[in-house]
Design an enzyme around this catalytic site. Structure first.
Site, PDB file in Angstrom:
ATOM      1  N   CYS A 125       0.823  -1.207   0.000  1.00  0.00           N
ATOM      2  CA  CYS A 125       0.000   0.000   0.000  1.00  0.00           C
ATOM      3  C   CYS A 125       0.857   1.256   0.000  1.00  0.00           C
ATOM      4  CB  CYS A 125      -1.030   0.025   1.130  1.00  0.00           C
ATOM      5  SG  CYS A 125      -2.386   1.195   0.747  1.00  0.00           S
ATOM      6  N   ASP A 194      -3.783   1.470   9.805  1.00  0.00           N
ATOM      7  CA  ASP A 194      -4.974   2.313   9.935  1.00  0.00           C
ATOM      8  C   ASP A 194      -5.490   2.291  11.359  1.00  0.00           C
ATOM      9  OD1 ASP A 194      -4.904   1.364   6.950  1.00  0.00           O
ATOM     10  OD2 ASP A 194      -6.047   3.227   7.029  1.00  0.00           O
TER      11      ASP A 194
HETATM   12  P1  RI2 Z   1      -0.305   6.476   6.518  1.00  0.00           P
HETATM   13  C1  RI2 Z   1      -4.034   3.632   4.108  1.00  0.00           C
HETATM   14  O1  RI2 Z   1      -5.403   3.412   3.906  1.00  0.00           O
HETATM   15  C2  RI2 Z   1      -3.248   2.354   3.938  1.00  0.00           C
HETATM   16  O2  RI2 Z   1      -3.887   1.224   4.478  1.00  0.00           O
HETATM   17  C3  RI2 Z   1      -1.993   2.721   4.691  1.00  0.00           C
HETATM   18  O3  RI2 Z   1      -1.192   1.607   5.019  1.00  0.00           O
HETATM   19  C4  RI2 Z   1      -2.606   3.388   5.912  1.00  0.00           C
HETATM   20  O4  RI2 Z   1      -3.726   4.115   5.415  1.00  0.00           O
HETATM   21  C5  RI2 Z   1      -1.700   4.270   6.694  1.00  0.00           C
HETATM   22  O5  RI2 Z   1      -1.292   5.376   5.924  1.00  0.00           O
HETATM   23  P2  RI2 Z   1      -6.206   3.998   2.605  1.00  0.00           P
HETATM   24  O6  RI2 Z   1      -6.582   5.425   2.961  1.00  0.00           O
HETATM   25  O7  RI2 Z   1      -1.036   7.231   7.577  1.00  0.00           O
HETATM   26  O8  RI2 Z   1      -5.326   3.921   1.389  1.00  0.00           O
HETATM   27  O9  RI2 Z   1       0.910   5.775   7.070  1.00  0.00           O
HETATM   28  O10 RI2 Z   1      -7.412   3.116   2.498  1.00  0.00           O
HETATM   29  O11 RI2 Z   1       0.021   7.341   5.316  1.00  0.00           O
END
Ligand code: RI2
Length: 309
Positions: A125, A194
């Site tokens: 991700c 998350d």
């Molecule tokens: P940071 C994101 O969720 C991903 O799952 C990623 O690993 C997590 O949030 C943390 O992101 P999505 O918004 O706060 O893509 O470390 O569903 O950037």
């Protein structure tokens, strides 16, 4: 930006990533408080609560969002006048935004120390904190290489490879299902989060638990980069973290799905990796084994176990 606009962008994932949505919500509440004209302190509070509810209801999984909203909204408690309330909300929002940015930097610094010269790292991700660790190691002069997954269905891997490319880091881009084929070339897995539950389980982008299982089988360490505001206070009182299920059209176009009446497309956005598959969680307060999640919740999120809801 007005609250409804921010809420819409979070829903559509134009603003995404657990840390970014938390900061965007704090900015929206701050700007709303600054612009809001209400006949009384009570009416001001009511309007702010409505705005907070709108923001929190956008995406259910990343606990950084209700935690940030709660931190900002607590400024209303004990404010005797509307002006006091306004100032308190603005101050708390600014403090949260600054401390979030500081946390991202601290985690990068701490996480980089776990990366050795010559390491190959796999990430899944697009996590600003996980990438922060990788980029800090590279800037510190370590010769590293990265495997980045595609991340179906929303392709967050494309953002990841752009960031890594721009940082000058040698990167391999693979489909999600290729992780097991390459895991023996990998020294370390680093992902974001998350939400972190009181039992140390980490909720992160769908596929993370498969990556962690594969890494465990191959004896590859898994690090999770997570600010303390991604720990979920209400898991202490037995609440489960809700896993967002997004529209099936993100996975299969509606025009195809319509021709397959016996097929249901399932699209959970996140999954749960149990503590036993995680070696360390890197927070801005230092690295902890996942089993110590309770301490983070108690020390940094407070005893009152509140989240705005
Ligand atoms: P940071 C994101 O969720 C991903 O799952 C990623 O690993 C997590 O949030 C943390 O992101 P999505 O918004 O706060 O893509 O470390 O569903 O950037």
């Amino acid at each position: 930006m007005i609250v409804s606009e921010t809420a819409e962008k979070i829903k559509k994932m134009e603003i995404r990533g657990a840390g970014r949505i938390a900061r965007a919500a704090a900015v929206a509440l701050r700007d709303h408080a600054l612009a809001l004209r209400a006949p009384s302190n009570a009416a001001f509070r009511q309007e702010m609560e409505k705005a907070a509810g709108t923001l929190v209801s956008t995406r259910p999984t990343a606990v950084s969002l209700p935690n940030a909203v709660h931190l900002v909204m607590a400024g209303l408690d004990g404010a005797a006048t509307m002006e006091e309330a306004r100032v308190a909300v603005v101050q708390r929002a600014d403090t949260f935004i600054q401390s979030s940015q500081h946390a991202v930097e601290k985690i990068a610094e701490f996480g980089a120390r776990h990366i050795r010269d010559g390491d190959t790292i796999l990430t899944h991700c697009n996590s600003e904190v996980a990438l922060g660790c990788i980029i800090a190691a590279h800037r510190g002069g370590k010769d590293i290489e990265v495997f980045a997954t595609e991340v179906r269905p929303r392709n967050q891997g494309h953002i990841t490879i752009k960031t890594l490319n721009d940082a000058g880091i040698k990167t391999n881009f693979i489909v999600d299902s290729a992780v097991r084929s390459f895991i023996n070339d990998v020294d370390l897995v680093i992902v974001g989060a998350d939400a972190v539950s009181v039992n140390g389980a980490v909720v992160n982008k769908i596929g993370t638990s498969q990556v962690a299982h594969t890494a465990a089988e191959a004896r590859v360490n898994v690090l999770v980069a997570a600010e303390t505001y991604k720990f979920a206070p209400r898991t202490v009182i037995g609440e489960l973290i809700q896993i967002e299920e997004r529209p099936g059209s993100e996975v299969l176009p509606d025009e195809i799905a319509r021709t397959l009446p016996n097929v249901t497309v399932r699209n959970p956005a996140f999954d749960v990796t149990p503590a036993e598959f995680i070696d360390l969680i890197i927070t801005e307060q230092g690295a902890i084994p996942p089993q110590m999640a309770y301490i983070i919740i108690r020390e940094y999120l407070g005893w009152e176990i509140k989240e705005f809801q």
